[in-house]
Motif scaffolding. Structure first.
Motif, PDB file in Angstrom:
ATOM      1  N   THR A 187      -0.483   5.118   2.367  1.00  0.00           N
ATOM      2  CA  THR A 187      -1.605   5.323   1.447  1.00  0.00           C
ATOM      3  C   THR A 187      -2.078   3.999   0.852  1.00  0.00           C
ATOM      4  O   THR A 187      -3.286   3.721   0.790  1.00  0.00           O
ATOM      5  N   MET A 190      -3.863   1.991   3.535  1.00  0.00           N
ATOM      6  CA  MET A 190      -5.183   2.533   3.851  1.00  0.00           C
ATOM      7  C   MET A 190      -6.212   2.223   2.754  1.00  0.00           C
ATOM      8  O   MET A 190      -7.377   1.942   3.041  1.00  0.00           O
ATOM      9  N   ILE A 194      -6.232  -2.498   4.268  1.00  0.00           N
ATOM     10  CA  ILE A 194      -7.166  -2.489   5.399  1.00  0.00           C
ATOM     11  C   ILE A 194      -8.584  -2.869   4.976  1.00  0.00           C
ATOM     12  O   ILE A 194      -9.262  -3.640   5.674  1.00  0.00           O
ATOM     13  N   SER A 219      -9.315   4.332   7.546  1.00  0.00           N
ATOM     14  CA  SER A 219      -9.225   3.805   6.180  1.00  0.00           C
ATOM     15  C   SER A 219     -10.464   4.174   5.375  1.00  0.00           C
ATOM     16  O   SER A 219     -10.365   4.580   4.210  1.00  0.00           O
ATOM     17  N   LYS A 220     -11.665   4.026   5.976  1.00  0.00           N
ATOM     18  CA  LYS A 220     -12.903   4.374   5.283  1.00  0.00           C
ATOM     19  C   LYS A 220     -12.920   5.853   4.899  1.00  0.00           C
ATOM     20  O   LYS A 220     -13.314   6.223   3.790  1.00  0.00           O
ATOM     21  N   TRP A 226     -10.137  10.576  -0.391  1.00  0.00           N
ATOM     22  CA  TRP A 226      -8.724  10.659  -0.757  1.00  0.00           C
ATOM     23  C   TRP A 226      -8.443  11.851  -1.672  1.00  0.00           C
ATOM     24  O   TRP A 226      -7.402  12.516  -1.559  1.00  0.00           O
ATOM     25  N   ILE A 391      -0.258   0.177  12.792  1.00  0.00           N
ATOM     26  CA  ILE A 391      -1.334  -0.285  11.905  1.00  0.00           C
ATOM     27  C   ILE A 391      -1.340  -1.810  11.808  1.00  0.00           C
ATOM     28  O   ILE A 391      -2.395  -2.455  11.871  1.00  0.00           O
TER      29      ILE A 391
END
Length: 406
Positions: A187, A190, A194, A219-220, A226, A391
């Motif tokens: 989390t 992300m 990133i 990530s976006k 979220w 990642i």
């Protein structure tokens, strides 16, 4: 002179008192009574000069757990074996408890027993803490005049049951804790890491590698949604566990699934078998008839699959079938348990053989728990390596590509 504050008629509460005995020594204690006047009068008759009496707060204290009941049972069995009268034993255990709720529970039971109620009937008034198995064994002990022995057997049973549950929880705790930490790390990556890399990559120009594009897109999405992700995840888990707890069909499906999970399924199966055989052995040794004993065995196993199987066994046994035959028909018991039950039926030592089976599976649970951590480590390392390592590599691919161009 203190003013007496009377409680409501017919309602007794617990008072804490302090005073001096005939020798001038300061003494303290608790008493269940209808008011301060009753406490003062009772203590004066005992030769105690009362200096302070106050009602004990009933609020506060942690909830009563199975471990508290097990400790109480062990203490009560020990004191009764030593010849301490029952009511005095309750007084000693109640005063020694650090949990106000447990003290109140014991005082309530003591009051019932003092007014002529049998101990088993007093326990039955509190089904949240004393289940049918517990009450049946106490009743059998009272009827047979062997209450001390049965309380000792109950204490052993509860201690072993708690130990097995604790080992299962400790075995599951490690992988769950690692996966939770991994989720938190992912989390953070992300949301914070990133996007920082994305700003750097924009200055490079050119097209990013496909793995990097996928990670940036994820990530976006995570940054934008979220709250929805956490909401769905939290709500989904809540409704899942609530339906598991409340729906009988869900319980059966999940308990059946748990028994089939690789590695952990075998551990859960052995713990269920251990509890099932230990419970039936304890009930049968106490002189409880087999059909009545089976009432408590299914629920004590902690698994809906075995609870259903036990109901079927009880029906078959009540119509004249042998226990081993009925157990074989269900198809959920290991061969070793069936053989030991058959030997026990033939030799008239069913409780002893089931106890031996319980000991065997309890030792099996011990061994599995000891080796489970080392067995799970490679799987956890692979999972973390694939997630976090993938990642990291995706983020560094554009840098590697830039270095090769230069």
């Amino acid at each position: 002179m203190a003013t007496a504050t009377l409680a409501k008629p017919g309602k007794e509460v617990i008072f804490e008192w302090e005073g001096k005995d005939r020798n001038g020594k300061v003494v303290r204690g608790e008493m269940r009574a209808g008011g301060e006047a009753v406490v003062n009068a009772s203590l004066r008759r005992q030769g105690i000069l009362v200096s302070k009496v106050k009602k004990r707060r009933s609020s506060g204290g942690r909830s009563i757990k199975q471990k508290d009941i097990a400790i109480f049972t062990r203490q009560l069995a020990t004191m009764m074996k030593a010849g301490v009268p029952l009511l005095q034993s309750f007084d000693i255990v109640g005063r020694g408890s650090t949990n106000p709720r447990m003290t109140k529970l014991l005082n309530d039971i003591r009051t019932d027993v003092e007014t002529g109620t049998s101990l088993s009937a007093a326990f039955r008034k509190h089904p949240m803490h004393f289940d049918a198995l517990y009450c049946n064994l106490v009743e059998a002990g009272e009827a047979g005049g062997i209450l001390e022995a049965l309380l000792d057997r109950l204490a052993i049973y509860q201690e072993k049951t708690i130990a097995i549950k604790g080992k299962i929880k400790s075995a599951l705790m490690y992988p769950i804790a690692v996966l939770v930490v991994a989720f938190v790390v992912l989390t953070v990556i992300m949301i914070f890491v990133i996007p920082a890399f994305e700003d750097v990559f924009k200055s490079f120009g050119g097209e990013l590698p496909l793995p990097t594009q996928v990670v940036i897109a994820m990530s976006k999405f995570f940054v934008q949604w979220w709250w929805l992700i956490f909401g769905i995840l939290g709500g989904g888990l809540y409704f899942f566990f609530q339906s598991w707890k409340r729906s009988e069909k869900m319980q059966i499906a999940m308990d059946r699934l748990l028994l089939r999970i690789p590695v952990f399924g075998d551990l859960i199966l052995k713990s269920v078998i251990a509890r099932w055989t230990r419970t039936l052995s304890t009930m049968f040794a106490a002189g409880v008839p087999l059909v009545e004993a089976l009432d408590s065995v299914g629920g004590a196993s902690g698994n809906a699959v075995y609870a259903i199987a036990t109901e079927q066994i009880q029906k078959d046994v009540s119509t004249g079938s042998a226990l081993t035959t009925s157990m074989t028909t269900t198809g959920v018991f290991p061969t070793m348990v069936l053989q030991m039950a058959a030997i026990g039926e033939e030799s008239g030592s069913l409780d002893h053989m089931l106890g031996k089976a319980a000991e065997f599976y309890e030792e099996e649970v011990d061994e599995m728990v000891k080796g489970l951590s080392s067995l799970m480590e490679p799987f956890i390392i692979v999972i973390l390596g694939v997630l976090i390592g993938g990642i990291v590599v995706s983020m560094y691919l554009p840098i590697f590509k830039l270095g090769s161009v230069v």
